[in-house]
Design an enzyme around this catalytic site. Structure first.
Site, PDB file in Angstrom:
ATOM      1  N   ASP A  51     -10.556   9.419  51.156  1.00 24.84           N
ATOM      2  CA  ASP A  51      -9.507  10.328  51.585  1.00 24.84           C
ATOM      3  C   ASP A  51      -9.184  11.324  50.482  1.00 24.84           C
ATOM      4  O   ASP A  51      -9.476  11.100  49.310  1.00 24.84           O
ATOM      5  CB  ASP A  51      -8.233   9.551  51.931  1.00 24.84           C
ATOM      6  CG  ASP A  51      -8.432   8.565  53.063  1.00 24.84           C
ATOM      7  OD1 ASP A  51      -9.374   8.760  53.856  1.00 24.84           O
ATOM      8  OD2 ASP A  51      -7.653   7.599  53.149  1.00 24.84           O
ATOM      9  N   TYR A 110     -11.829  -1.988  46.627  1.00 24.22           N
ATOM     10  CA  TYR A 110     -10.806  -0.992  46.341  1.00 24.22           C
ATOM     11  C   TYR A 110      -9.628  -1.665  45.649  1.00 24.22           C
ATOM     12  O   TYR A 110      -9.344  -2.851  45.883  1.00 24.22           O
ATOM     13  CB  TYR A 110     -10.293  -0.341  47.621  1.00 24.22           C
ATOM     14  CG  TYR A 110     -11.172   0.738  48.195  1.00 24.22           C
ATOM     15  CD1 TYR A 110     -10.993   2.077  47.844  1.00 24.22           C
ATOM     16  CD2 TYR A 110     -12.182   0.426  49.104  1.00 24.22           C
ATOM     17  CE1 TYR A 110     -11.791   3.072  48.389  1.00 24.22           C
ATOM     18  CE2 TYR A 110     -12.987   1.425  49.653  1.00 24.22           C
ATOM     19  CZ  TYR A 110     -12.783   2.743  49.286  1.00 24.22           C
ATOM     20  OH  TYR A 110     -13.575   3.721  49.817  1.00 24.22           O
TER      21      TYR A 110
END
Length: 252
Positions: A51, A110
């Site tokens: 993103d 992540y």
């Protein structure tokens, strides 16, 4: 040869990794540097989309090149000379012809960084999401345990995902860890794949649990009803880092 590169980048100035028509992206800037060095613009394959504003400690991409005019071990230095300081190539290695940075990946990890303090840190503000009230890590850990496993993660996906529209929303979350380092709280996720904004929504759900706004048992209801409205908020992109990508027999 098929070349695998390990990148590290600060995502603040970019609209994600993938090339877009209306926005500066990591891939676009990297392709310009690659074209400047090689005199051509090979098609690059990234390990996945990120993103806008998301960072990466280790991001993998590969491309095919004929007649590389410098030793492979000097490729990172040559590219870094042409790249802005917020994008760096850490490593270059040759991989088998059939290797694909996205489809050959087995696991991706992540980490979401939270600054858990009523006072903002001038050194953490750019890379962490601040939560002022103290977080209950025991409740967060109990919630994380219920998120782990193979589930339909559609309620942890933002609207607008083409993958979700096709119904391909089952993923395996191998690990979901909550750690405190002083005022810093780290939420680490390892999965075989992710949906749009999935980590940021999982992180928002864990924060709500840590603030006493939901119980660990609420996760079961989220999975059962499959409603996005039952999960937590989408936390800001600035706290999210791609930490690692795992490939059989390779090290980034």
């Amino acid at each position: 040869m098929n070349i695998l590169l390990t990148l590290s980048f600060k995502g603040t100035a970019y609209h994600g990794f993938q090339v877009q028509k209306n926005g500066v992206t990591v891939a676009g800037v990297f392709q310009e540097a690659l074209a400047s060095l090689l005199g051509l613009r090979p098609d690059i394959k990234g390990c996945g989309r990120t993103d806008a504003g998301v960072h990466a400690l280790k991001y993998a991409l590969n491309f095919w090149c004929e007649g590389l005019n410098l030793p492979l071990e000097k490729l990172p230095l040559a590219l870094n000379f042409r790249l802005p300081p917020d994008i760096r190539v850490l490593k270059a290695q040759q991989v088998p012809e059939g290797f694909h940075a996205r489809y050959s990946a087995h696991w991706k990890t992540y980490c979401y960084r939270i600054w858990n303090s009523p006072v903002e840190s001038p050194f953490e503000a750019e890379y962490s999401h601040r939560v002022s009230p103290p977080l209950d890590l025991e409740v967060m850990e109990a919630t994380a345990a219920r998120l782990t496993g193979r589930h339909d993660f559609s309620p942890f996906c933002s609207a607008g995902s083409s993958v979700a529209e096709r119904g391909d929303t089952v993923r395996t979350l191998r690990a979901c860890r909550v750690q405190r380092q002083g005022s810093r709280v780290l939420l680490t996720f390892t999965a075989d794949g992710y949906l749009y904004n999935m980590v940021r929504i999982l992180s928002g759900t864990l924060v709500e649990a840590g603030l006493g706004k939901r119980s660990p048992e609420s996760v079961e209801e989220i999975f059962r009803q499959k409603k996005r409205s039952l999960a937590g908020p989408t936390l800001p992109a600035k706290g999210l880092f791609l930490v690692d990508v795992e490939y059989p027999g390779l090290e980034l």
